[in-house]
Enzyme design. Structure first.
Site, PDB file in Angstrom:
ATOM      1  N   TRP A 100       0.801  -1.227   0.000  1.00 10.73           N
ATOM      2  CA  TRP A 100       0.000   0.000   0.000  1.00 10.73           C
ATOM      3  C   TRP A 100       0.830   1.270   0.000  1.00 10.73           C
ATOM      4  CZ3 TRP A 100       1.994   2.380   4.134  1.00 10.73           C
ATOM      5  CH2 TRP A 100       2.531   1.559   5.130  1.00 10.73           C
ATOM      6  N   ASN A 101       2.154   1.178   0.264  1.00 13.85           N
ATOM      7  CA  ASN A 101       2.862   2.437   0.580  1.00 13.85           C
ATOM      8  C   ASN A 101       3.085   3.353  -0.620  1.00 13.85           C
ATOM      9  OD1 ASN A 101       4.785   0.587  -0.272  1.00 13.85           O
ATOM     10  ND2 ASN A 101       6.377   1.344   1.089  1.00 13.85           N
ATOM     11  N   LYS A 126      -2.865  -8.367  -7.483  1.00 17.33           N
ATOM     12  CA  LYS A 126      -3.524  -8.528  -6.174  1.00 17.33           C
ATOM     13  C   LYS A 126      -2.940  -7.394  -5.324  1.00 17.33           C
ATOM     14  CE  LYS A 126      -3.433  -9.847  -1.670  1.00 17.33           C
ATOM     15  NZ  LYS A 126      -4.343  -8.771  -1.250  1.00 17.33           N
ATOM     16  N   HIS A 127      -3.724  -6.339  -5.174  1.00 23.37           N
ATOM     17  CA  HIS A 127      -3.204  -5.193  -4.426  1.00 23.37           C
ATOM     18  C   HIS A 127      -3.478  -5.378  -2.930  1.00 23.37           C
ATOM     19  CE1 HIS A 127      -1.230  -1.472  -4.237  1.00 23.37           C
ATOM     20  NE2 HIS A 127      -1.742  -0.877  -5.299  1.00 23.37           N
ATOM     21  N   ALA A 128      -2.799  -4.549  -2.118  1.00 25.86           N
ATOM     22  CA  ALA A 128      -3.017  -4.601  -0.673  1.00 25.86           C
ATOM     23  C   ALA A 128      -4.470  -4.248  -0.366  1.00 25.86           C
ATOM     24  CB  ALA A 128      -2.076  -3.631   0.033  1.00 25.86           C
ATOM     25  N   SER A 138       6.255  -7.452   2.963  1.00 20.91           N
ATOM     26  CA  SER A 138       6.986  -7.813   4.175  1.00 20.91           C
ATOM     27  C   SER A 138       7.728  -9.141   4.000  1.00 20.91           C
ATOM     28  CB  SER A 138       5.984  -7.935   5.328  1.00 20.91           C
ATOM     29  OG  SER A 138       5.034  -8.941   5.003  1.00 20.91           O
ATOM     30  N   GLU A 189      10.608  -8.258  -3.455  1.00 19.97           N
ATOM     31  CA  GLU A 189      11.102  -6.942  -2.989  1.00 19.97           C
ATOM     32  C   GLU A 189      10.586  -6.765  -1.573  1.00 19.97           C
ATOM     33  OE1 GLU A 189      13.034  -5.015  -4.528  1.00 19.97           O
ATOM     34  OE2 GLU A 189      12.794  -5.324  -6.684  1.00 19.97           O
ATOM     35  N   LEU A 190      11.485  -6.935  -0.584  1.00 15.01           N
ATOM     36  CA  LEU A 190      11.001  -6.951   0.800  1.00 15.01           C
ATOM     37  C   LEU A 190      11.516  -5.738   1.571  1.00 15.01           C
ATOM     38  CD1 LEU A 190      11.496 -10.804   1.254  1.00 15.01           C
ATOM     39  CD2 LEU A 190       9.521  -9.585   0.311  1.00 15.01           C
ATOM     40  N   CYS A 215      10.316   1.585   1.951  1.00 12.34           N
ATOM     41  CA  CYS A 215      11.234   0.455   2.158  1.00 12.34           C
ATOM     42  C   CYS A 215      12.675   0.926   2.110  1.00 12.34           C
ATOM     43  CB  CYS A 215      10.989  -0.620   1.116  1.00 12.34           C
ATOM     44  SG  CYS A 215      11.079  -0.004  -0.570  1.00 12.34           S
ATOM     45  N   GLU A 249      12.590  -3.392  11.378  1.00 13.97           N
ATOM     46  CA  GLU A 249      12.358  -2.255  10.490  1.00 13.97           C
ATOM     47  C   GLU A 249      11.318  -1.347  11.154  1.00 13.97           C
ATOM     48  OE1 GLU A 249      10.218  -3.319   6.893  1.00 13.97           O
ATOM     49  OE2 GLU A 249      10.972  -1.559   5.835  1.00 13.97           O
TER      50      GLU A 249
HETATM   51  P1  NAP Z   1       2.543  -7.004   3.523  1.00 11.74           P
HETATM   52  O1  NAP Z   1       1.687  -7.157   4.692  1.00 11.74           O
HETATM   53  O2  NAP Z   1       3.520  -8.063   3.219  1.00 11.74           O
HETATM   54  O3  NAP Z   1       1.564  -6.752   2.280  1.00 11.74           O
HETATM   55  C1  NAP Z   1       2.051  -6.663   0.961  1.00 11.74           C
HETATM   56  C2  NAP Z   1       1.137  -7.462   0.049  1.00 11.74           C
HETATM   57  O4  NAP Z   1       1.255  -8.855   0.353  1.00 11.74           O
HETATM   58  C3  NAP Z   1      -0.334  -7.117   0.218  1.00 11.74           C
HETATM   59  O5  NAP Z   1      -0.957  -7.202  -1.040  1.00 11.74           O
HETATM   60  C4  NAP Z   1      -0.831  -8.220   1.147  1.00 11.74           C
HETATM   61  O6  NAP Z   1      -2.212  -8.460   1.017  1.00 11.74           O
HETATM   62  C5  NAP Z   1      -0.037  -9.387   0.661  1.00 11.74           C
HETATM   63  N1  NAP Z   1       0.156 -10.439   1.646  1.00 11.74           N
HETATM   64  C6  NAP Z   1       0.293 -10.306   2.979  1.00 11.74           C
HETATM   65  N2  NAP Z   1       0.513 -11.515   3.535  1.00 11.74           N
HETATM   66  C7  NAP Z   1       0.512 -12.421   2.536  1.00 11.74           C
HETATM   67  C8  NAP Z   1       0.686 -13.825   2.484  1.00 11.74           C
HETATM   68  N3  NAP Z   1       0.928 -14.535   3.576  1.00 11.74           N
HETATM   69  N4  NAP Z   1       0.624 -14.431   1.290  1.00 11.74           N
HETATM   70  C9  NAP Z   1       0.405 -13.717   0.174  1.00 11.74           C
HETATM   71  N5  NAP Z   1       0.229 -12.391   0.153  1.00 11.74           N
HETATM   72  C10 NAP Z   1       0.289 -11.737   1.330  1.00 11.74           C
HETATM   73  O7  NAP Z   1       3.426  -5.687   3.553  1.00 11.74           O
HETATM   74  P2  NAP Z   1       3.050  -4.314   4.207  1.00 11.74           P
HETATM   75  O8  NAP Z   1       3.343  -4.406   5.661  1.00 11.74           O
HETATM   76  O9  NAP Z   1       1.721  -3.887   3.758  1.00 11.74           O
HETATM   77  O10 NAP Z   1       4.148  -3.384   3.472  1.00 11.74           O
HETATM   78  C11 NAP Z   1       5.265  -2.931   4.113  1.00 11.74           C
HETATM   79  C12 NAP Z   1       6.467  -3.809   3.837  1.00 11.74           C
HETATM   80  O11 NAP Z   1       6.762  -3.811   2.451  1.00 11.74           O
HETATM   81  C13 NAP Z   1       7.695  -3.241   4.524  1.00 11.74           C
HETATM   82  O12 NAP Z   1       8.490  -4.270   5.039  1.00 11.74           O
HETATM   83  C14 NAP Z   1       8.407  -2.547   3.384  1.00 11.74           C
HETATM   84  O13 NAP Z   1       9.781  -2.351   3.610  1.00 11.74           O
HETATM   85  C15 NAP Z   1       8.120  -3.474   2.253  1.00 11.74           C
HETATM   86  N6  NAP Z   1       8.303  -2.789   0.963  1.00 11.74           N
HETATM   87  C16 NAP Z   1       9.339  -3.169   0.166  1.00 11.74           C
HETATM   88  C17 NAP Z   1       9.572  -2.509  -1.031  1.00 11.74           C
HETATM   89  C18 NAP Z   1      10.706  -2.901  -1.942  1.00 11.74           C
HETATM   90  O14 NAP Z   1      10.714  -2.463  -3.079  1.00 11.74           O
HETATM   91  N7  NAP Z   1      11.668  -3.689  -1.514  1.00 11.74           N
HETATM   92  C19 NAP Z   1       8.721  -1.476  -1.410  1.00 11.74           C
HETATM   93  C20 NAP Z   1       7.669  -1.113  -0.578  1.00 11.74           C
HETATM   94  C21 NAP Z   1       7.467  -1.795   0.611  1.00 11.74           C
HETATM   95  P3  NAP Z   1      -3.260  -7.972   2.141  1.00 11.74           P
HETATM   96  O15 NAP Z   1      -3.191  -6.487   2.174  1.00 11.74           O
HETATM   97  O16 NAP Z   1      -4.550  -8.471   1.626  1.00 11.74           O
HETATM   98  O17 NAP Z   1      -2.832  -8.593   3.427  1.00 11.74           O
END
Ligand code: NAP
Length: 473
Positions: free
Chosen positions: A149-150, A173-175, A226, A247-248, A281, A378
């Site tokens: 979502w960020n 599949k968006h957040a 994440s 990309e985490l 991130c 983080e």
């Molecule tokens: P997140 O909870 O991992 O959500 C990201 C996406 O993954 C959402 O679409 C979410 O869907 C989905 N998701 C969550 N759990 C899942 C699972 N077990 N299986 C499959 N899909 C799943 O991440 P966030 O907390 O929203 O975002 C912040 C993180 O992203 C931070 O760690 C940040 O550093 C990282 N990030 C990395 C980058 C990069 O380029 N490296 C860029 C931006 C952000 P739902 O919303 O439906 O749960």
């Protein structure tokens, strides 16, 4: 859809696991603005069918035709920029200026790939014992993108623009907290003339992602998010023997060397930590300063962080808006409180804001150790951790002493110090005298637990192409 009601009625603490729909909550007010149901299995199946069918003709569509649609999409984003920017601000809280910048960057990236895709994917001739040999880069099929979502438009566009130009089709599949951003992009691609099935939006919970990855119509998957989601998506992709790019997260070092120019370094340190309301991130999260410059840095950086104006992200004077959700703010509060209880010191901030919305003030912490949550997690909020070290070697060593490696930066005027940072910092990207950023022409991605694979540039485009070797005897 359209009504507003208090967030408390639908706690965002619960994960989106199928019981929850897609919910758009305004982080400035805490009120729900829109809700959308998850897709039924039949809707998901229909979306995948559309994507798979469209791939058969899209893969042979000329670069010229693909570019025409892509440029129209860029024109739509540019022409409708303030409307889309307002959607982003209301849906995830970034400042209006930042939101406008994000929309413009998406349009610019669409134009970049429209113009350069053909040359980036050009066949490469290679010397061999044959009369003619080399590598061609061919599309592989529908690619699933699981997105955060960020940066709700940028994360999707930086995947979709190169993928579509390469001849793949995109399944999103968006957040679950940015449904309006997903619909906005779907609408832009449709109105730009992309044939149905080129860009398919699926409202599905994370728990359904594995089954979509396993579906025979999906060729590969890319996730930005994440570590937990990375492990889950990576395992599903491995189980289905499909390519994945992850990309985490990270806790990137912002290294301040002896020769740093503070006129530039101080404002950039603030920008790096508070951009996107502290939720990037690649933000500098750990500020590691050599002893010879530490007193001056702490004084000037603390003053600059204290001066940051927090408030309504639609107000042009605002520099720092709210974090995205109540649960995100609770996470930041927990990390900072844990550090303070264990002996860290807040030079500014450190106490959550009162009132509606999910505001947290700019905060500077010192005395953080690896036993504290703030020292080993983080922090996704406007909280800077500052470490003082003896010299540049120690700064680089501490910079690398984390499980992640996304985008490090070093601030130095001296060429030897710059080179030491470039070579010594273990990260997917090292920026010198610049806040780490993403741009269409350079590869973007991490190492260690920040993930693997690259987005953007020719390297990113090649991730989802079959690098087909040909050899003519
Ligand atoms: P997140 O909870 O991992 O959500 C990201 C996406 O993954 C959402 O679409 C979410 O869907 C989905 N998701 C969550 N759990 C899942 C699972 N077990 N299986 C499959 N899909 C799943 O991440 P966030 O907390 O929203 O975002 C912040 C993180 O992203 C931070 O760690 C940040 O550093 C990282 N990030 C990395 C980058 C990069 O380029 N490296 C860029 C931006 C952000 P739902 O919303 O439906 O749960």
């Amino acid at each position: 859809m359209g009504s507003t009601r208090p967030t408390e009625l639908l706690s965002d603490e619960a994960c989106h696991d199928g019981g929850m729909p897609y919910v758009s909550t305004n982080p400035t007010t805490g009120l729900i603005e829109a809700e959308f149901d998850d897709f039924s299995d039949a809707q998901v199946d229909a979306g995948l069918e559309l994507a798979a069918a469209q791939f058969q003709s899209w893969k042979t569509t000329s670069f010229e035709d693909r570019a025409r649609y892509m440029i129209t999409a860029a024109e739509l984003l540019e022409g409708e920029l303030p409307v889309h920017a307002q959607t982003l601000t209301k849906e995830m809280g970034k400042t209006f200026a930042a939101a406008k910048g994000e929309v413009a960057k998406c349009a610019l990236t669409m134009r970049y790939y429209a113009e350069h895709a053909e040359s980036l994917l050009a066949e490469v001739a290679m010397e061999s014992s044959g009369s003619r040999s080399g590598v061609r880069f061919e599309p592989i099929g529908p690619v699933l993108a699981v997105m955060p979502w960020n940066f709700p438009l940028w994360q999707v566009v930086r995947f979709a623009a190169p993928s579509l130009m390469a001849g793949n089709v995109a399944v999103l599949k968006h957040a679950s907290n940015v449904p309006q951003a997903a619909l906005l992009l779907e609408s832009v691609f449709r109105r730009a003339g992309f044939p149905e099935g080129c860009f398919v939006n699926l409202f599905i919970p994370g728990s359904k992602v594995a089954s979509v990855i396993q579906d025979h119509r999906i060729a590969a998957v890319t996730l930005t998010g994440s570590e937990a989601a990375g492990m889950s998506v990576g395992a599903a992709a491995g189980g289905a023997l499909k390519k994945c790019v992850l990309e985490l997260g990270g806790s990137d070092p912002f290294v301040i060397a002896d020769s740093a120019d503070f006129e530039k370094t101080i404002p950039m340190a603030v920008t790096s930590r508070i951009q996107n309301n502290g939720q990037s991130c690649i933000a500098g999260k750990r500020f590691i300063v050599v002893d010879s410059r530490a007193d001056e840095f702490l004084e000037k950086f603390t003053a600059a962080m204290t001066a940051v104006q927090m408030g309504d992200p639609l107000d042009p004077a605002t520099v720092l808006g709210p974090v995205v959700s109540a649960s995100q703010r609770a996470e930041v509060i927990g990390q900072v409180d844990d550090a303070l209880e264990r002996g860290a010191v807040a030079l500014t901030g450190g106490v959550s804001a009162e009132g509606p919305g999910f505001f947290y003030p700019p905060t500077v912490l010192t005395g953080v150790t690896s036993e504290m949550r703030a020292g080993n997690e983080e922090i996704f909020g406007p909280v800077a951790v500052v470490h003082r070290v003896a010299d540049l070697d120690a700064a680089i060593a501490l910079g690398n002493d984390i499980p992640w490696g996304l985008g490090a930066s070093i601030w130095a005027q001296d060429a030897n110090e710059q080179q030491k940072g470039i070579e010594g910092l273990v990260a997917g990207m090292v920026f010198v005298n610049a806040v780490v950023g993403s741009m269409p022409e350079l590869p973007f991605g991490g190492t260690k637990r920040s993930g693997f694979g690259r987005e953007l540039s020719a390297i990113g485009m090649h991730e989802f192409c079959n690098a087909k070797t040909f050899f003519v005897a």
